[in-house]
Design a protein around this motif. Structure first.
Motif, PDB file in Angstrom:
ATOM      1  N   ILE A 225       0.762  -1.108  -0.068  1.00  0.00           N
ATOM      2  CA  ILE A 225      -0.073   0.094  -0.013  1.00  0.00           C
ATOM      3  C   ILE A 225       0.970   1.070   0.210  1.00  0.00           C
ATOM      4  O   ILE A 225       1.964   1.155  -0.198  1.00  0.00           O
ATOM      5  N   ASP A 226       0.228   2.487   0.088  1.00  0.00           N
ATOM      6  CA  ASP A 226       0.861   3.569   0.184  1.00  0.00           C
ATOM      7  C   ASP A 226       1.842   3.807  -1.203  1.00  0.00           C
ATOM      8  O   ASP A 226       3.169   3.620  -1.236  1.00  0.00           O
ATOM      9  N   LEU A 227       1.237   3.801  -2.089  1.00  0.00           N
ATOM     10  CA  LEU A 227       1.696   3.940  -3.651  1.00  0.00           C
ATOM     11  C   LEU A 227       2.251   5.038  -4.116  1.00  0.00           C
ATOM     12  O   LEU A 227       2.494   5.277  -5.371  1.00  0.00           O
ATOM     13  N   ASP A 228       2.164   6.245  -3.417  1.00  0.00           N
ATOM     14  CA  ASP A 228       2.630   7.701  -3.694  1.00  0.00           C
ATOM     15  C   ASP A 228       4.056   7.591  -4.366  1.00  0.00           C
ATOM     16  O   ASP A 228       4.328   8.533  -5.336  1.00  0.00           O
ATOM     17  N   THR A 229       5.071   6.741  -3.776  1.00  0.00           N
ATOM     18  CA  THR A 229       6.461   6.835  -4.443  1.00  0.00           C
ATOM     19  C   THR A 229       6.638   5.781  -5.333  1.00  0.00           C
ATOM     20  O   THR A 229       7.758   5.597  -5.766  1.00  0.00           O
ATOM     21  N   VAL A 230       5.570   5.309  -5.980  1.00  0.00           N
ATOM     22  CA  VAL A 230       5.899   4.195  -7.064  1.00  0.00           C
ATOM     23  C   VAL A 230       6.277   5.169  -8.418  1.00  0.00           C
ATOM     24  O   VAL A 230       5.542   6.004  -8.708  1.00  0.00           O
ATOM     25  N   MET A 231       7.392   4.515  -8.734  1.00  0.00           N
ATOM     26  CA  MET A 231       7.999   5.452 -10.010  1.00  0.00           C
ATOM     27  C   MET A 231       9.127   4.582 -10.560  1.00  0.00           C
ATOM     28  O   MET A 231       9.330   3.659 -10.074  1.00  0.00           O
ATOM     29  N   PRO A 232       9.577   5.087 -11.734  1.00  0.00           N
ATOM     30  CA  PRO A 232      10.787   4.056 -12.264  1.00  0.00           C
ATOM     31  C   PRO A 232      11.737   4.031 -11.381  1.00  0.00           C
ATOM     32  O   PRO A 232      12.083   5.324 -10.515  1.00  0.00           O
ATOM     33  N   GLY A 233      12.508   2.971 -11.395  1.00  0.00           N
ATOM     34  CA  GLY A 233      13.578   2.851 -10.234  1.00  0.00           C
ATOM     35  C   GLY A 233      14.268   1.497 -10.392  1.00  0.00           C
ATOM     36  O   GLY A 233      14.011   0.613 -11.315  1.00  0.00           O
ATOM     37  N   TYR A 234      15.355   1.550  -9.553  1.00  0.00           N
ATOM     38  CA  TYR A 234      16.394   0.282  -9.578  1.00  0.00           C
ATOM     39  C   TYR A 234      15.831  -0.780  -8.378  1.00  0.00           C
ATOM     40  O   TYR A 234      15.368  -0.156  -7.423  1.00  0.00           O
ATOM     41  N   PHE A 235      15.971  -1.916  -8.638  1.00  0.00           N
ATOM     42  CA  PHE A 235      15.522  -2.818  -7.373  1.00  0.00           C
ATOM     43  C   PHE A 235      16.488  -2.584  -6.424  1.00  0.00           C
ATOM     44  O   PHE A 235      15.990  -2.915  -5.154  1.00  0.00           O
ATOM     45  N   ILE A 236      17.555  -1.987  -6.257  1.00  0.00           N
ATOM     46  CA  ILE A 236      18.258  -1.656  -5.041  1.00  0.00           C
ATOM     47  C   ILE A 236      17.414  -0.649  -4.384  1.00  0.00           C
ATOM     48  O   ILE A 236      17.697  -0.960  -3.107  1.00  0.00           O
ATOM     49  N   SER A 237      16.489   0.057  -4.810  1.00  0.00           N
ATOM     50  CA  SER A 237      15.876   0.965  -3.989  1.00  0.00           C
ATOM     51  C   SER A 237      15.110   0.359  -2.988  1.00  0.00           C
ATOM     52  O   SER A 237      15.034   0.535  -1.610  1.00  0.00           O
TER      53      SER A 237
END
Length: 347
Positions: A225-237
């Motif tokens: 949940i809390d998907l506001d930070t969902v964006m393109p990124g690397y698995f490292i994050s």
């Protein structure tokens, strides 16, 4: 906090003819409320525009993700904002932004990771989310927090703070500064990682603390949940943030450094949980950097706390003098503990 006539206005938007509203205190960023109506239970959330400057970008991302998952994985439990009477999923009321979600019965969240099984379930949940989004073009999503996990930028900000800080603060954290500078190679390795063609950008959550997982009554993860930070990124994050917040028995607020250790079984649980759904999607190059992810996120957080301390505590709220210094020292100790654990193990 929620202002004036906003509750009644939002009730009208969703057709709630009568309602009871109770605050949920667990969230750190957005103000969240449980709403009970004759037609069911809902979650009402006020977006924190001090953190998320463009709520409409978040709403656009959620609509895109919902369409993608409804098409490709209709059975996946995706907790997206629900539409109001006029089909909108985000509303501006009194210069505040609100959205509502269905309340998932039989679900709960937790604030701390107390068993390896919980770490496994959480890692599996975040892996499942990224896996079901695997066929999506991640770059179609907009950045809701630009440069959120940009380690080279965080190091540059740290260096800039060294030049502008007052002498008292520089003297107080002299040892910490030297320790952080001694780890600068992490930045170089990270830059090499993201430049590699086998380091893939994916749909990434970016905030993988345990409280962002819904569990059922059997203590199994339901979804993230809390998907506001969902964006393109690397698995490292995602992996790094799990390691930073799961493997140590105490939080970043702990001042007793003797309590800052790495629990190996939790570290292993994160890998096993994440690999249960993402191993087939990760490249060999990414797998080789799996545990390096922990170093990146812990180091970055230590840099951010120290930078804020040097800038006279302008970003993170503090409860006492030198609070950010304590946090930064805590994270530096955790980084050293993780590095020692990795050096002495077969990871």
């Amino acid at each position: 906090m929620i202002k004036d006539s906003a509750p009644d206005t939002m009730a009208a938007k969703y057709g709630w003819h009568s309602y009871q509203m109770m605050p949920i205190e667990s969230g750190l960023i957005n103000h969240t409320y449980k709403v009970v109506t004759p037609s069911g239970k809902f979650i009402l959330q006020q977006v924190n525009t001090n953190v998320f400057k463009q709520p409409l970008v978040i709403d656009a991302n959620m609509r895109l993700l919902k369409h993608q998952l409804k098409t490709s994985h209709p059975d996946y439990l995706f907790v997206a904002p629900i539409a109001g009477m006029d089909a909108n999923t985000l509303y501006e009321v009194n210069s505040q932004y609100f959205r509502a979600f269905e309340f998932i019965e039989g679900s709960h969240t937790m604030s701390t990771v107390n068993t390896p099984e919980q770490a496994f379930e959480a890692a599996k949940a975040f892996a499942t989310f990224t896996a079901v989004c695997n066929g999506m073009d991640a770059t179609a999503l907009q950045e809701t927090l630009p440069n959120f996990h940009n380690l080279p930028l965080r190091y540059q900000q740290f260096e800039a703070a060294l030049h502008s800080a007052n002498e008292e603060r520089l003297t107080t954290c002299k040892t910490l500064i030297e320790d952080l500078q001694s780890q600068e190679a992490i930045v170089t390795i990270y830059e090499t990682f993201i430049a590699h063609p086998d380091a893939l950008k994916r749909v990434t959550h970016h905030d993988t603390k345990i409280s962002n997982v819904l569990f059922n009554d059997a203590h199994k993860a339901l979804c993230v949940i809390d998907l506001d930070t969902v964006m393109p990124g690397y698995f490292i994050s995602d992996i790094g943030d799990m390691m930073r917040t799961y493997v140590c028995p105490v939080s970043e607020e702990e001042s007793d450094l003797s309590k800052i250790i790495v629990r190996k079984d939790y570290l292993q649980a994160i890998q096993e949980g994440y690999y249960s759904h993402m191993e087939q999607h990760l490249t060999d190059f990414e797998k080789a950097h799996f545990f390096f992810a922990g170093e990146v996120l812990i180091y970055m957080q230590a840099l951010r706390f120290c930078t804020d301390y040097l800038q006279n505590d302008v970003y993170y709220p503090i409860k006492y003098p030198h609070h950010n210094l304590v946090r930064a020292t805590n994270q530096m100790q955790l980084l050293l503990a993780l590095q020692q654990t990795l050096a002495n193990s077969n990871y």
